[in-house]
Design an enzyme around this catalytic site. Structure first.
Site, mmCIF file in Angstrom:
data_model
loop_
_atom_site.group_PDB
_atom_site.id
_atom_site.type_symbol
_atom_site.label_atom_id
_atom_site.label_comp_id
_atom_site.label_asym_id
_atom_site.label_seq_id
_atom_site.Cartn_x
_atom_site.Cartn_y
_atom_site.Cartn_z
ATOM 1 N N GLY A 103 0.799 -1.225 0.000
ATOM 2 C CA GLY A 103 0.000 0.000 0.000
ATOM 3 C C GLY A 103 0.829 1.271 0.000
ATOM 4 O O GLY A 103 0.354 2.321 -0.419
ATOM 5 N N ARG A 104 2.069 1.207 0.489
ATOM 6 C CA ARG A 104 2.943 2.378 0.438
ATOM 7 C C ARG A 104 4.384 1.977 0.160
ATOM 8 O O ARG A 104 5.315 2.731 0.445
ATOM 9 C CB ARG A 104 2.862 3.183 1.734
ATOM 10 C CG ARG A 104 3.261 2.435 2.985
ATOM 11 C CD ARG A 104 3.292 3.379 4.169
ATOM 12 N NE ARG A 104 3.490 2.660 5.418
ATOM 13 C CZ ARG A 104 3.689 3.252 6.591
ATOM 14 N NH1 ARG A 104 3.744 4.562 6.654
ATOM 15 N NH2 ARG A 104 3.836 2.538 7.685
ATOM 16 N N LYS A 157 9.715 2.829 0.511
ATOM 17 C CA LYS A 157 8.564 2.823 1.419
ATOM 18 C C LYS A 157 8.178 4.266 1.719
ATOM 19 O O LYS A 157 8.940 5.003 2.347
ATOM 20 C CB LYS A 157 8.904 2.085 2.706
ATOM 21 C CG LYS A 157 7.722 1.967 3.659
ATOM 22 C CD LYS A 157 8.079 1.126 4.863
ATOM 23 C CE LYS A 157 6.898 0.993 5.825
ATOM 24 N NZ LYS A 157 7.232 0.159 7.000
ATOM 25 N N ARG A 185 14.294 0.322 1.210
ATOM 26 C CA ARG A 185 14.518 -0.981 1.836
ATOM 27 C C ARG A 185 15.158 -1.930 0.820
ATOM 28 O O ARG A 185 14.907 -1.845 -0.384
ATOM 29 C CB ARG A 185 13.203 -1.576 2.328
ATOM 30 C CG ARG A 185 12.415 -0.617 3.188
ATOM 31 C CD ARG A 185 11.357 -1.320 3.998
ATOM 32 N NE ARG A 185 10.278 -1.904 3.195
ATOM 33 C CZ ARG A 185 9.177 -2.438 3.736
ATOM 34 N NH1 ARG A 185 9.052 -2.474 5.040
ATOM 35 N NH2 ARG A 185 8.230 -2.935 2.973
ATOM 36 N N ARG A 189 6.087 -12.667 0.671
ATOM 37 C CA ARG A 189 5.588 -12.947 2.021
ATOM 38 C C ARG A 189 4.709 -14.194 2.034
ATOM 39 O O ARG A 189 4.315 -14.704 0.985
ATOM 40 C CB ARG A 189 4.745 -11.754 2.509
ATOM 41 C CG ARG A 189 5.529 -10.445 2.541
ATOM 42 C CD ARG A 189 4.783 -9.359 1.767
ATOM 43 N NE ARG A 189 5.599 -8.142 1.644
ATOM 44 C CZ ARG A 189 5.782 -7.273 2.625
ATOM 45 N NH1 ARG A 189 5.186 -7.455 3.778
ATOM 46 N NH2 ARG A 189 6.542 -6.224 2.449
ATOM 47 N N ASP A 214 0.990 -11.307 6.428
ATOM 48 C CA ASP A 214 1.512 -10.463 5.350
ATOM 49 C C ASP A 214 2.814 -9.788 5.752
ATOM 50 O O ASP A 214 3.479 -9.174 4.909
ATOM 51 C CB ASP A 214 0.483 -9.402 4.937
ATOM 52 C CG ASP A 214 0.053 -8.523 6.099
ATOM 53 O OD1 ASP A 214 -0.484 -9.078 7.082
ATOM 54 O OD2 ASP A 214 0.239 -7.299 6.047
ATOM 55 N N ASN A 215 3.203 -9.891 7.029
ATOM 56 C CA ASN A 215 4.472 -9.340 7.500
ATOM 57 C C ASN A 215 5.507 -10.426 7.765
ATOM 58 O O ASN A 215 6.478 -10.193 8.474
ATOM 59 C CB ASN A 215 4.257 -8.527 8.781
ATOM 60 C CG ASN A 215 3.403 -7.293 8.556
ATOM 61 O OD1 ASN A 215 3.360 -6.769 7.445
ATOM 62 N ND2 ASN A 215 2.730 -6.834 9.581
ATOM 63 N N ASP A 256 9.176 -5.474 7.642
ATOM 64 C CA ASP A 256 8.109 -4.541 8.004
ATOM 65 C C ASP A 256 8.226 -4.049 9.447
ATOM 66 O O ASP A 256 7.435 -4.397 10.318
ATOM 67 C CB ASP A 256 6.724 -5.167 7.768
ATOM 68 C CG ASP A 256 6.422 -5.326 6.295
ATOM 69 O OD1 ASP A 256 7.112 -4.702 5.484
ATOM 70 O OD2 ASP A 256 5.501 -6.090 5.956
#
Length: 609
Positions: A189-190, A211, A281, A288, A359-360, A369
């Site tokens: 999303g970002r 990010k 990053r 993931r 998802d992390n 994350d």
């Protein structure tokens, strides 16, 4: 004890974005942007540089204003020996070349189906970007000459303000369980991945990801931006965890965007404008667990994406599995093993991730994350750094191992639903998580205590004492490195012994213990010394090895907050340079103190600084 600036440069940004869309190569635009960026970076230089270079040169404080031609000549001269220039990074782009892309090209929030990623360009910020800090070590991992991070263009491309030649940006599509509940499509999303590079000298494969560089189709109700506060925390944590020896994503750079972002930090209606920032990053892969979960949740029409993603991971990141009878089972085993080892390392260091949703979770077993993470100060197994987790404490220090177990089971379910593994063999593979976690944790705790083998009874009694007496987690273990194996000759002498000063300072929040509590610690120390004598390792040898397992320095929450506040305070003052600002601390307008006058890297810089 317990119980925003627009102007000529903006037009250049937009022209470069149009050029990138129109042409597969942005090199010419990049060169033109660099030429026009000199004046803008003069302004950026007056506002940037609040942290310095974390592991780079002595002067990585800002992108200075100087002629781009001189920068290019210097970079070319050094680059021939030290690494590539920004324009010549060795891109590979296997993810976008070999996996299905979103056929819809419009960057609007929506459900993305039949694809593992969406091509998307970063959105230029409204302000003038400036380099705050960078990691020379990460630059070398990429095969990038670290001096390239000093170029004026660096802040522009690493903020998303200008295209990076050769990059093919995209946002990944994935889903996940959040706090134990299936959340459906999530995605980047970002975060926008610029692509993969392969270091020709080492063969290392690395993805670069911005990010905070703008919205993507997965942004939902968010703005795709990041603030200096969270970006600084991620930059520092990534590099600190790498230095601690924990598998982690890395961070190439921290760049300020020069604009403001509206954030409600505590979700209580008190939103405020904060400084914007972008972290670049870096990781071998950002795939993931949720990458495999989302397709099977959507039924037979998308289940084939699971195998495609798994084939790509095996091919480029676990090639040793290709020869196995079932490489997908091998992938599950590998993910379970790596995740178990990772969580054990977190527990041994007192690190709490804070948001262990699927998802992390990295398929490669990396810490990924960095959001509401933290390290234990006072030892409290129920502590969580996540405000959202404060009531349930699902992701507290105590519960991290169980959270990891849940997540690998969800990964196993996805591979099972895709018919890539059988139920019995998957169940057996999942058992590997707890086995590896237990074995790794036991070995790490033995090392922290300086023992040849883990002594469960001794370690558990230590943890009880630490909990009862508000012991600082990190400092207690570091203090034990100083304890010798010799004991007092008589019981009377033992009772009169004081606790080692360093250990005493780590207990009870630095306050003296009661005699009863001090006696409990002396009793444990006697048992500990007896065990050390039984092992027979000379004290000097044992203590040297023990210190390698017990760090003295970690990125504590208050240290990060001091850095954030210092950065924000400096930026606030520099935003109004012509105002009197009587409330501003005198240090911001004072001449340099004697120890800074003429100091190399501060008042005396080289041409490549």
């Amino acid at each position: 004890m317990r119980r925003a600036v627009k102007g000529g440069l903006w037009a250049v940004y937009q022209a470069c974005q149009r050029s990138l869309v129109a042409s597969p190569s942005a090199t010419a635009c990049f060169a033109r942007l660099g030429t026009n960026a000199t004046a803008a970076n003069a302004a950026a230089a007056s506002r940037g540089g609040v942290m310095g270079s974390s592991s780079s040169s002595s002067s990585g404080r800002r992108a200075p204003a100087r002629a781009v031609a001189a920068v290019g000549a210097a970079a070319a001269a050094v680059g021939a020996e030290a690494g590539a220039r920004l324009e010549s990074l060795p891109w590979a782009h296997t993810f976008v070349n070999e996996l299905p892309a979103d056929p819809v090209t419009t960057n609007v929030v929506r459900q993305v189906e039949g694809a593992l990623f969406t091509p998307v360009q970063p959105t230029p910020p409204d302000g003038v970007p400036y380099t705050i800090s960078y990691s020379a070590q990460v630059a070398r991992l990429l095969g990038l000459d670290p001096s390239e991070c000093e170029r004026p263009e660096f802040a522009l491309v690493m903020s998303g303000a200008a295209p990076l030649p050769g990059a093919r940006p995209y946002a990944a599509c994935y889903g996940g369980h959040q706090f134990g509940q299936w959340a459906g499509q999530l995605g980047d999303g970002r975060a926008i991945t610029l692509g993969e590079v392969v270091n020709p000298a080492t063969g290392g494969r690395w993805e670069l990801q911005l990010k905070g560089a703008g919205k993507t189709p997965y942004s939902r109700r968010a703005d795709g931006r990041a603030v200096l506060r969270s970006s600084l925390r991620e930059f520092v944590a990534s590099e600190a965890m790498a230095a601690l020896g924990v598998p982690t994503t890395r961070a190439l750079s921290l760049v300020g965007t020069g604009d403001k972002v509206l954030r409600d930090m505590f979700y209580n209606g008190n939103a405020k404008l904060e400084q914007g920032a972008v972290v670049c990053r870096v990781a071998p892969s950002f795939v993931r667990f949720g990458t495999f979960q989302l397709p099977v949740s959507r039924g037979a029409g998308e289940v084939g994406l699971v195998q495609m993603a798994a084939d790509w991971v095996v091919k480029y990141h676990m090639p040793h599995l290709a020869a196995e009878p079932n490489p997908y089972l091998g992938l599950l085993r590998e993910a379970c093993s790596r995740t178990g080892r990772l969580v054990a390392q977190w527990q041994a260091l007192g690190f709490v991730h804070g948001v262990l949703n699927t998802d992390n979770m990295s398929i490669l077993g990396l810490t990924i994350d960095y959001g509401p993470y933290g390290f234990l100060d006072v030892f409290d197994p129920d502590w969580t750094p996540n405000l959202t987790d404060a009531s349930g404490r699902r992701y507290s220090y105590r519960n991290q191992p169980e959270a990891g177990q849940f997540n690998v089971v969800m990964l196993g379910n996805a591979l099972l639903a895709a018919d890539l593994v059988g139920r019995e063999e998957a169940t057996a593979a999942l058992m590997g998580y707890s086995e590896v976690l237990s074995d790794t944790y036991n070995a790490l705790m033995a090392a922290k205590l300086g023992l040849k083998e883990y002594d469960r009874a001794l370690a558990q009694e230590l943890m009880k004492l630490m909990y009862t007496d508000d012991a600082d987690f990190t400092n207690t273990f570091r203090a034990l490195c100083d304890v010798g194996s010799a004991s007092a000759d008589s019981e009377e002498q033992q009772q009169q012994l004081l606790l080692p000063p360093r250990l005493a300072a780590a207990l009870n929040r630095g306050q003296p213990l009661s005699e009863e509590r001090a006696a409990a610690w002396r009793q444990w120390l006697q048992a500990y010394q007896a065990r050390l004598r039984a092992d027979g390792t000379p004290d000097a040898q044992r203590q040297a090895a023990q210190r390698l397992a017990c760090p003295k320095f970690i990125p504590r929450q208050h240290l990060l907050q001091w850095a954030i506040e210092a950065a924000e305070a400096l930026m606030e003052v520099l935003e109004r340079p012509y105002d009197e600002q009587p409330e501003a601390p005198a240090k911001y307008s004072a001449p340099p103190p004697p120890d800074m006058e003429g100091r190399p890297g501060v008042c005396m810089l080289s041409c490549s600084s």
